[in-house]
Design a protein around this motif. Structure first.
Motif, PDB file in Angstrom:
ATOM      1  N   THR A   1       0.833  -1.198   0.000  1.00  0.00           N
ATOM      2  CA  THR A   1       0.000   0.000   0.000  1.00  0.00           C
ATOM      3  C   THR A   1       0.879   1.264   0.000  1.00  0.00           C
ATOM      4  O   THR A   1       0.788   2.097   0.877  1.00  0.00           O
ATOM      5  N   ASP A   2       1.737   1.315  -1.004  1.00  0.00           N
ATOM      6  CA  ASP A   2       2.560   2.504  -1.292  1.00  0.00           C
ATOM      7  C   ASP A   2       3.574   2.823  -0.204  1.00  0.00           C
ATOM      8  O   ASP A   2       4.090   3.944  -0.139  1.00  0.00           O
ATOM      9  N   CYS A   3       3.880   1.860   0.631  1.00  0.00           N
ATOM     10  CA  CYS A   3       4.799   2.123   1.738  1.00  0.00           C
ATOM     11  C   CYS A   3       5.438   0.792   2.180  1.00  0.00           C
ATOM     12  O   CYS A   3       5.442  -0.168   1.430  1.00  0.00           O
TER      13      CYS A   3
ATOM     14  N   ILE B   1      16.294  -1.830   0.422  1.00  0.00           N
ATOM     15  CA  ILE B   1      15.924  -2.259  -0.932  1.00  0.00           C
ATOM     16  C   ILE B   1      14.397  -2.365  -0.944  1.00  0.00           C
ATOM     17  O   ILE B   1      13.815  -3.094  -0.129  1.00  0.00           O
ATOM     18  N   VAL B   2      13.773  -1.600  -1.830  1.00  0.00           N
ATOM     19  CA  VAL B   2      12.313  -1.630  -1.955  1.00  0.00           C
ATOM     20  C   VAL B   2      11.979  -2.223  -3.317  1.00  0.00           C
ATOM     21  O   VAL B   2      12.389  -1.683  -4.345  1.00  0.00           O
ATOM     22  N   GLN B   3      11.266  -3.332  -3.305  1.00  0.00           N
ATOM     23  CA  GLN B   3      10.889  -3.960  -4.582  1.00  0.00           C
ATOM     24  C   GLN B   3       9.369  -3.970  -4.687  1.00  0.00           C
ATOM     25  O   GLN B   3       8.669  -4.076  -3.681  1.00  0.00           O
TER      26      GLN B   3
ATOM     27  N   TYR C   1       8.288   7.602  -2.891  1.00  0.00           N
ATOM     28  CA  TYR C   1       7.698   8.309  -1.745  1.00  0.00           C
ATOM     29  C   TYR C   1       8.138   7.666  -0.432  1.00  0.00           C
ATOM     30  O   TYR C   1       8.510   8.364   0.514  1.00  0.00           O
ATOM     31  N   VAL C   2       8.141   6.339  -0.407  1.00  0.00           N
ATOM     32  CA  VAL C   2       8.625   5.686   0.814  1.00  0.00           C
ATOM     33  C   VAL C   2      10.137   5.881   0.938  1.00  0.00           C
ATOM     34  O   VAL C   2      10.678   5.945   2.052  1.00  0.00           O
ATOM     35  N   GLU C   3      10.818   6.044  -0.188  1.00  0.00           N
ATOM     36  CA  GLU C   3      12.265   6.327  -0.125  1.00  0.00           C
ATOM     37  C   GLU C   3      12.518   7.608   0.669  1.00  0.00           C
ATOM     38  O   GLU C   3      13.453   7.683   1.468  1.00  0.00           O
ATOM     39  N   ARG C   4      11.676   8.620   0.437  1.00  0.00           N
ATOM     40  CA  ARG C   4      11.854   9.884   1.187  1.00  0.00           C
ATOM     41  C   ARG C   4      11.718   9.628   2.680  1.00  0.00           C
ATOM     42  O   ARG C   4      12.450  10.165   3.497  1.00  0.00           O
TER      43      ARG C   4
ATOM     44  N   GLY D   1      21.503   4.597   1.270  1.00  0.00           N
ATOM     45  CA  GLY D   1      20.633   4.828   0.119  1.00  0.00           C
ATOM     46  C   GLY D   1      19.568   3.744   0.037  1.00  0.00           C
ATOM     47  O   GLY D   1      19.566   2.776   0.810  1.00  0.00           O
ATOM     48  N   THR D   2      18.655   3.941  -0.901  1.00  0.00           N
ATOM     49  CA  THR D   2      17.569   2.980  -1.099  1.00  0.00           C
ATOM     50  C   THR D   2      17.582   2.503  -2.543  1.00  0.00           C
ATOM     51  O   THR D   2      17.513   3.308  -3.474  1.00  0.00           O
TER      52      THR D   2
END
Lengths: 183, 221
Positions: B69-71, B97-99, B110-113, B128-129
């Motif tokens: 859900t976008d996060c 790491i966001v996959q 957005y979740v990276e921020r 970093g992400t």
């Protein structure tokens, strides 16, 4: 208007949000139908990514817990309010856990929406979103902007909009009632 | 350096996060790193105390999770709430790491921020992400189709073993496209008309005898 509030207060937060939400509910009740779920008192398990809700029992979550009573109420609502103390800069894990479980309400199929891939609607209409946030001692404007932007994205995937953001240190329950009366 | 990876997928060892972690570690160990890398699975909630201790002891940490859900998934948020701030003398290195299943990186920036701000708030050294879209399809794709993706993750691990950093240039390559361009959108529309993006879902619905229920609206008012 039918309004559902998901209160993400949890042990370790100040408790201010619970009182705030209850006051807002009392302000809204005369004119609106309000249902409030204090999530910390409910049995809500994590989404386990099984996707049964997409390919075995479309639209229905395989986990049988208190989310079963939340789904129909959410889908009857015009406004879904995510209320939470900020914890480590974002809404609480209790609220996030419940939010993750909303995935059965949309399709697995992907469509183009505003030039991006997003999930297709399962229902004709979804409630719009609103936020009530209680800041932490170190909360700054950047934190609030990040939270709002993430919920805007969440709303985009749920075919609705983030209509309001209220901050407990800046807005009163009366402000919320006023904004919703003029929604 | 004690290096620990936290897998934040609710799917535990059957997750795409696990598959990508394995590729990352192949590259990491290619560099002659012999010390074992600890992997903690946040889905094992009963091991929370061990996970927190593993975090406390690690000098380098990567948290990998699928976009939910976008996060981040709720279990990752739970973990982040419990982590202590780093000491001023030796800030812990923390990367993510966001996959996600979506092909575009825009969904994850957005979740990276949030993650960058989180690392700053907790005084960690932010590595970093890494953002990678289009990952859900690795389960349904033939191995040959995943070659490039797996190579990128091996390169990430290789580079991390050599430098202790996540390579910016490769990370930039991996997060493309940010959004689909006009050509990409046209192609998507055409393949949508042919029903190709839905094929996997339809196949799985049929496999589970639920195809006739695909448009169910159990909570329609």
């Amino acid at each position: 208007m039918i309004i559902t509030i998901l209160d993400g207060s949890m042990q370790g937060s100040s408790g201010e949000m619970i009182a705030f939400v209850e006051k807002a509910e009392a302000r809204l009740q005369p004119k609106h139908t309000v249902r409030c779920f204090h999530l910390q008192n409910l049995n809500i398990r994590h989404c386990n990514g099984c996707w049964d809700c997409w390919w075995k029992t479309p639209g229905l979550c395989a986990i049988k817990d208190d989310m079963e009573s939340i789904y129909p109420v959410v889908m009857q609502s015009d406004l879904l309010v995510f209320a939470s103390p900020l914890m480590a800069g974002f809404t609480s894990s209790v609220l996030k856990r419940a939010s993750d479980r909303l995935i059965p309400l949309i399709h697995p199929y992907v469509i183009l929406n505003q030039g991006e891939c997003h999930h297709k609607k399962r229902y004709d209409k979804y409630p719009d979103f609103a936020l009530i946030l209680e800041r932490e001692p170190d909360t700054d404007d950047e934190d609030i902007a990040i939270v709002k932007d993430i919920y805007r994205r969440f709303a985009l995937n749920f075919h609705c909009s983030l209509k309001h953001t209220w901050l407990t240190h800046m807005h009163s329950p009366q402000d919320i009632a006023h904004d919703i009366h003029h929604f | 350096m004690t290096f620990t990876i936290f897998n934040g997928s609710p799917r535990y060892k059957k997750s795409n996060s696990q598959t990508l972690t394995e590729q990352f570690l192949k590259g990491y160990h290619n560099q002659g790193k012999t010390e074992p890398v600890k992997i903690c699975y946040l889905a094992r909630a009963s091991q929370l105390a061990e996970h927190l201790e593993a975090f406390r002891q690690a000098e380098e940490v990567i948290i990998i999770f699928p976009l939910y859900t976008d996060c981040m998934p709720g279990m990752v948020k739970e973990f982040l709430e419990l982590l202590p701030a780093a000491g001023n003398k030796n800030p812990k290195k923390l990367g993510f790491i966001v996959q996600s299943g979506f092909p575009e990186a825009i969904h994850s920036v957005y979740v990276e921020r949030y993650l960058e701000k989180y690392a700053r708030r907790r005084h960690y050294h932010y590595l970093g992400t890494v953002i990678k879209g289009g990952v859900e399809s690795i389960r349904s794709m033939p191995p040959s189709m995943n070659k490039k993706l797996f190579k990128q993750f091996r390169e990430l691990g290789d580079n991390f073993a050599r430098t202790g950093q996540l390579p910016r240039e490769l990370m930039q390559q991996m997060r493309t496209p940010l959004k689909m361009n006009a050509v990409g959108r046209t192609v998507f529309r055409v393949i949508s008309l042919l029903g190709l993006p839905d094929m996997y879902w339809k196949k799985m619905l049929k496999k589970h005898g639920a195809y006739h229920l695909r448009s169910s609206r159990p909570y329609a008012p």
